[in-house]
Design a protein around this motif. Structure first.
Motif, PDB file in Angstrom:
ATOM      1  N   ARG A 114      53.079  49.404  41.896  1.00  0.00           N
ATOM      2  CA  ARG A 114      52.781  49.110  40.494  1.00  0.00           C
ATOM      3  C   ARG A 114      54.039  49.237  39.634  1.00  0.00           C
ATOM      4  O   ARG A 114      54.314  48.382  38.789  1.00  0.00           O
ATOM      5  CB  ARG A 114      51.692  50.049  39.980  1.00  0.00           C
ATOM      6  N   GLU A 115      54.806  50.285  39.857  1.00  0.00           N
ATOM      7  CA  GLU A 115      56.035  50.506  39.098  1.00  0.00           C
ATOM      8  C   GLU A 115      57.017  49.350  39.284  1.00  0.00           C
ATOM      9  O   GLU A 115      57.578  48.830  38.318  1.00  0.00           O
ATOM     10  CB  GLU A 115      56.686  51.819  39.550  1.00  0.00           C
ATOM     11  N   GLN A 116      57.199  48.921  40.541  1.00  0.00           N
ATOM     12  CA  GLN A 116      58.133  47.827  40.818  1.00  0.00           C
ATOM     13  C   GLN A 116      57.665  46.506  40.201  1.00  0.00           C
ATOM     14  O   GLN A 116      58.464  45.757  39.647  1.00  0.00           O
ATOM     15  CB  GLN A 116      58.301  47.652  42.337  1.00  0.00           C
ATOM     16  N   SER A 123      59.532  39.988  50.049  1.00  0.00           N
ATOM     17  CA  SER A 123      60.749  40.468  50.687  1.00  0.00           C
ATOM     18  C   SER A 123      61.478  41.470  49.793  1.00  0.00           C
ATOM     19  O   SER A 123      61.925  42.518  50.261  1.00  0.00           O
ATOM     20  CB  SER A 123      61.655  39.287  51.010  1.00  0.00           C
ATOM     21  N   THR A 124      61.575  41.159  48.512  1.00  0.00           N
ATOM     22  CA  THR A 124      62.225  42.058  47.558  1.00  0.00           C
ATOM     23  C   THR A 124      61.488  43.395  47.474  1.00  0.00           C
ATOM     24  O   THR A 124      62.108  44.461  47.490  1.00  0.00           O
ATOM     25  CB  THR A 124      62.268  41.407  46.157  1.00  0.00           C
ATOM     26  N   LEU A 125      60.155  43.332  47.397  1.00  0.00           N
ATOM     27  CA  LEU A 125      59.368  44.556  47.297  1.00  0.00           C
ATOM     28  C   LEU A 125      59.465  45.399  48.568  1.00  0.00           C
ATOM     29  O   LEU A 125      59.577  46.626  48.494  1.00  0.00           O
ATOM     30  CB  LEU A 125      57.904  44.218  47.004  1.00  0.00           C
ATOM     31  N   LYS A 126      59.430  44.752  49.714  1.00  0.00           N
ATOM     32  CA  LYS A 126      59.514  45.499  50.974  1.00  0.00           C
ATOM     33  C   LYS A 126      60.854  46.223  51.093  1.00  0.00           C
ATOM     34  O   LYS A 126      60.906  47.357  51.554  1.00  0.00           O
ATOM     35  CB  LYS A 126      59.306  44.568  52.172  1.00  0.00           C
ATOM     36  N   LYS A 127      61.923  45.573  50.646  1.00  0.00           N
ATOM     37  CA  LYS A 127      63.239  46.215  50.702  1.00  0.00           C
ATOM     38  C   LYS A 127      63.329  47.388  49.734  1.00  0.00           C
ATOM     39  O   LYS A 127      63.846  48.448  50.074  1.00  0.00           O
ATOM     40  CB  LYS A 127      64.342  45.200  50.386  1.00  0.00           C
ATOM     41  N   SER A 128      62.819  47.230  48.520  1.00  0.00           N
ATOM     42  CA  SER A 128      62.921  48.299  47.526  1.00  0.00           C
ATOM     43  C   SER A 128      61.986  49.463  47.838  1.00  0.00           C
ATOM     44  O   SER A 128      62.276  50.599  47.469  1.00  0.00           O
ATOM     45  CB  SER A 128      62.648  47.763  46.125  1.00  0.00           C
ATOM     46  N   LEU A 129      60.862  49.196  48.519  1.00  0.00           N
ATOM     47  CA  LEU A 129      59.900  50.251  48.838  1.00  0.00           C
ATOM     48  C   LEU A 129      60.083  50.823  50.238  1.00  0.00           C
ATOM     49  O   LEU A 129      59.433  51.804  50.583  1.00  0.00           O
ATOM     50  CB  LEU A 129      58.468  49.711  48.701  1.00  0.00           C
ATOM     51  N   ALA A 130      60.931  50.211  51.033  1.00  0.00           N
ATOM     52  CA  ALA A 130      61.191  50.641  52.412  1.00  0.00           C
ATOM     53  C   ALA A 130      59.900  50.729  53.219  1.00  0.00           C
ATOM     54  O   ALA A 130      59.566  51.757  53.809  1.00  0.00           O
ATOM     55  CB  ALA A 130      61.935  51.970  52.429  1.00  0.00           C
ATOM     56  N   ALA A 154      52.929  42.037  54.406  1.00  0.00           N
ATOM     57  CA  ALA A 154      52.660  40.626  54.697  1.00  0.00           C
ATOM     58  C   ALA A 154      52.018  39.984  53.476  1.00  0.00           C
ATOM     59  O   ALA A 154      51.487  40.677  52.605  1.00  0.00           O
ATOM     60  CB  ALA A 154      51.735  40.503  55.893  1.00  0.00           C
ATOM     61  N   TYR A 155      52.065  38.647  53.431  1.00  0.00           N
ATOM     62  CA  TYR A 155      51.428  37.871  52.371  1.00  0.00           C
ATOM     63  C   TYR A 155      50.395  36.965  53.015  1.00  0.00           C
ATOM     64  O   TYR A 155      50.732  36.129  53.865  1.00  0.00           O
ATOM     65  CB  TYR A 155      52.470  37.036  51.623  1.00  0.00           C
ATOM     66  N   LYS A 156      49.118  37.165  52.643  1.00  0.00           N
ATOM     67  CA  LYS A 156      48.036  36.367  53.220  1.00  0.00           C
ATOM     68  C   LYS A 156      47.057  35.967  52.130  1.00  0.00           C
ATOM     69  O   LYS A 156      46.507  36.818  51.443  1.00  0.00           O
ATOM     70  CB  LYS A 156      47.273  37.168  54.276  1.00  0.00           C
TER      71      LYS A 156
END
Length: 110
Positions: A98-100, A70-77, A81-83
């Motif tokens: 990679r940077e994040q 969730s954090t990564l999706k918000k910061s990367l816009a 999904a996680y599977k």
């Protein structure tokens, strides 16, 4: 063969000969690692003509992995999904991911 005659379907084996329909259940032991102990890799796949970036394998609890995603999706816009230990992100965004993750002290294989 006359009408109404039954056919024998015996093939020489029976259920008593060690055959069973029960699946063996193997338990997966998940060892939860701290971020610096991870060795993550990237993969790219095309799904329905679009690029998907895969990052993994994460050894986190399901709850922690969902929070991280969730954090990564918000910061990367972007969507994702996680599977099964892998995080999927829409688009070819491996350098940004990679940077994040390096900011969060995750490590990658070279």
């Amino acid at each position: 063969m006359a009408k109404g005659e039954k056919i024998s379907l015996e093939f020489g084996s029976s259920w008593g000969d060690g055959w069973s329909m029960e699946e063996e259940k193997t338990s997966k032991v998940l060892t939860i690692l701290e971020p610096s102990a991870h060795r993550l890799v990237f993969q790219k796949e095309k799904r329905k003509g679009k690029v998907v970036t895969l990052v993994g394998v994460f050894n986190l609890s399901e709850e922690d992995a969902q929070k991280l995603l969730s954090t990564l999706k918000k910061s990367l816009a972007c969507g994702g999904a996680y599977k099964e230990g892998w995080m999927e992100f829409q688009g070819d965004i491996a350098p940004k991911v990679r940077e994040q993750l390096e900011k969060m002290e995750f490590r990658f294989k070279k």
